[in-house]
Motif scaffolding. Structure first.
Motif, PDB file in Angstrom:
ATOM      1  N   ARG A  72      -2.977   7.118   4.139  1.00  0.00           N
ATOM      2  CA  ARG A  72      -3.207   8.382   4.834  1.00  0.00           C
ATOM      3  C   ARG A  72      -4.875   8.540   4.595  1.00  0.00           C
ATOM      4  NH1 ARG A  72      -0.643  12.562   1.499  1.00  0.00           N
ATOM      5  NH2 ARG A  72      -2.776  12.681   0.594  1.00  0.00           N
ATOM      6  N   HIS A  73      -5.388   8.203   3.494  1.00  0.00           N
ATOM      7  CA  HIS A  73      -6.809   8.354   3.303  1.00  0.00           C
ATOM      8  C   HIS A  73      -7.520   7.663   3.931  1.00  0.00           C
ATOM      9  CE1 HIS A  73      -6.513  11.723   0.396  1.00  0.00           C
ATOM     10  NE2 HIS A  73      -5.811  10.981  -0.736  1.00  0.00           N
ATOM     11  N   GLN A 112       0.813  -1.206   0.144  1.00  0.00           N
ATOM     12  CA  GLN A 112      -0.148  -0.062   0.129  1.00  0.00           C
ATOM     13  C   GLN A 112       0.915   1.228  -0.058  1.00  0.00           C
ATOM     14  OE1 GLN A 112      -2.366   1.224   3.556  1.00  0.00           O
ATOM     15  NE2 GLN A 112      -3.977   0.307   2.488  1.00  0.00           N
ATOM     16  N   CYS A 113       0.418   2.138  -0.893  1.00  0.00           N
ATOM     17  CA  CYS A 113       1.337   3.470  -0.836  1.00  0.00           C
ATOM     18  C   CYS A 113       0.969   4.299   0.458  1.00  0.00           C
ATOM     19  CB  CYS A 113       0.997   4.070  -2.107  1.00  0.00           C
ATOM     20  SG  CYS A 113      -0.460   4.841  -2.328  1.00  0.00           S
ATOM     21  N   ALA A 114       1.876   5.238   0.561  1.00  0.00           N
ATOM     22  CA  ALA A 114       1.562   6.141   1.822  1.00  0.00           C
ATOM     23  C   ALA A 114       0.317   6.934   1.657  1.00  0.00           C
ATOM     24  CB  ALA A 114       2.635   7.128   1.784  1.00  0.00           C
ATOM     25  N   THR A 115      -0.071   7.326   0.290  1.00  0.00           N
ATOM     26  CA  THR A 115      -1.136   8.136  -0.002  1.00  0.00           C
ATOM     27  C   THR A 115      -2.562   7.440   0.375  1.00  0.00           C
ATOM     28  OG1 THR A 115      -0.174   9.532  -1.614  1.00  0.00           O
ATOM     29  CG2 THR A 115      -2.545   9.519  -1.696  1.00  0.00           C
ATOM     30  N   CYS A 116      -2.505   6.054   0.006  1.00  0.00           N
ATOM     31  CA  CYS A 116      -3.792   4.926   0.154  1.00  0.00           C
ATOM     32  C   CYS A 116      -3.816   5.021   1.724  1.00  0.00           C
ATOM     33  CB  CYS A 116      -3.280   3.907  -0.235  1.00  0.00           C
ATOM     34  SG  CYS A 116      -3.654   3.779  -1.769  1.00  0.00           S
ATOM     35  N   ALA A 152      -3.601   6.549  -9.747  1.00  0.00           N
ATOM     36  CA  ALA A 152      -2.287   6.133  -9.368  1.00  0.00           C
ATOM     37  C   ALA A 152      -1.744   4.707  -9.391  1.00  0.00           C
ATOM     38  CB  ALA A 152      -1.827   6.501  -7.990  1.00  0.00           C
ATOM     39  N   GLU A 208     -12.939  11.267   2.461  1.00  0.00           N
ATOM     40  CA  GLU A 208     -11.749  10.634   2.348  1.00  0.00           C
ATOM     41  C   GLU A 208     -11.897   9.405   1.554  1.00  0.00           C
ATOM     42  OE1 GLU A 208      -8.638  11.632   3.204  1.00  0.00           O
ATOM     43  OE2 GLU A 208      -9.261  13.422   4.241  1.00  0.00           O
ATOM     44  N   LEU A 267      -9.789   8.686  -1.867  1.00  0.00           N
ATOM     45  CA  LEU A 267      -9.017   7.366  -1.878  1.00  0.00           C
ATOM     46  C   LEU A 267      -9.103   6.562  -3.225  1.00  0.00           C
ATOM     47  CD1 LEU A 267      -7.144   5.037  -0.733  1.00  0.00           C
ATOM     48  CD2 LEU A 267      -9.171   4.100   0.400  1.00  0.00           C
ATOM     49  N   HIS A 273      -7.777   8.614  -6.108  1.00  0.00           N
ATOM     50  CA  HIS A 273      -6.135   8.199  -6.007  1.00  0.00           C
ATOM     51  C   HIS A 273      -5.979   6.931  -6.591  1.00  0.00           C
ATOM     52  CE1 HIS A 273      -2.005   7.448  -4.930  1.00  0.00           C
ATOM     53  NE2 HIS A 273      -2.595   6.352  -4.128  1.00  0.00           N
ATOM     54  N   GLN A 274      -6.628   6.040  -6.169  1.00  0.00           N
ATOM     55  CA  GLN A 274      -6.366   4.568  -6.463  1.00  0.00           C
ATOM     56  C   GLN A 274      -6.677   4.578  -7.940  1.00  0.00           C
ATOM     57  OE1 GLN A 274      -8.741   2.474  -3.870  1.00  0.00           O
ATOM     58  NE2 GLN A 274      -6.997   2.031  -2.430  1.00  0.00           N
TER      59      GLN A 274
END
Length: 56
Positions: A20-21, A14-18, A51, A40, A44, A47-48
């Motif tokens: 965080r959300h 899992q990336c940091a942005t995922c 990204a 949020e 998310l 973003h998914q």
């Protein structure tokens, strides 16, 4: 009838942005700030899609 966006399924990587959300959505739920939690989850999902190319 209550409509809720399903929570994203956990993934091994899992990336940091995922993360965080997801954390922000969980924190908002705990505070009963359902509007923020929904925001949020939408962020998310967006973003998914952009990204990671999917809606994990």
């Amino acid at each position: 009838m209550e409509r809720r966006t399903p929570a994203p399924t956990p993934t091994a990587l899992q990336c940091a942005t995922c993360a965080r959300h997801q954390a922000a959505a969980a924190q908002a739920e705990e505070r009963r700030d359902y509007s923020r939690a929904s925001d949020e989850r939408v962020l998310l999902a967006r973003h998914q899609q952009s990204a990671h190319g999917d809606a994990r």
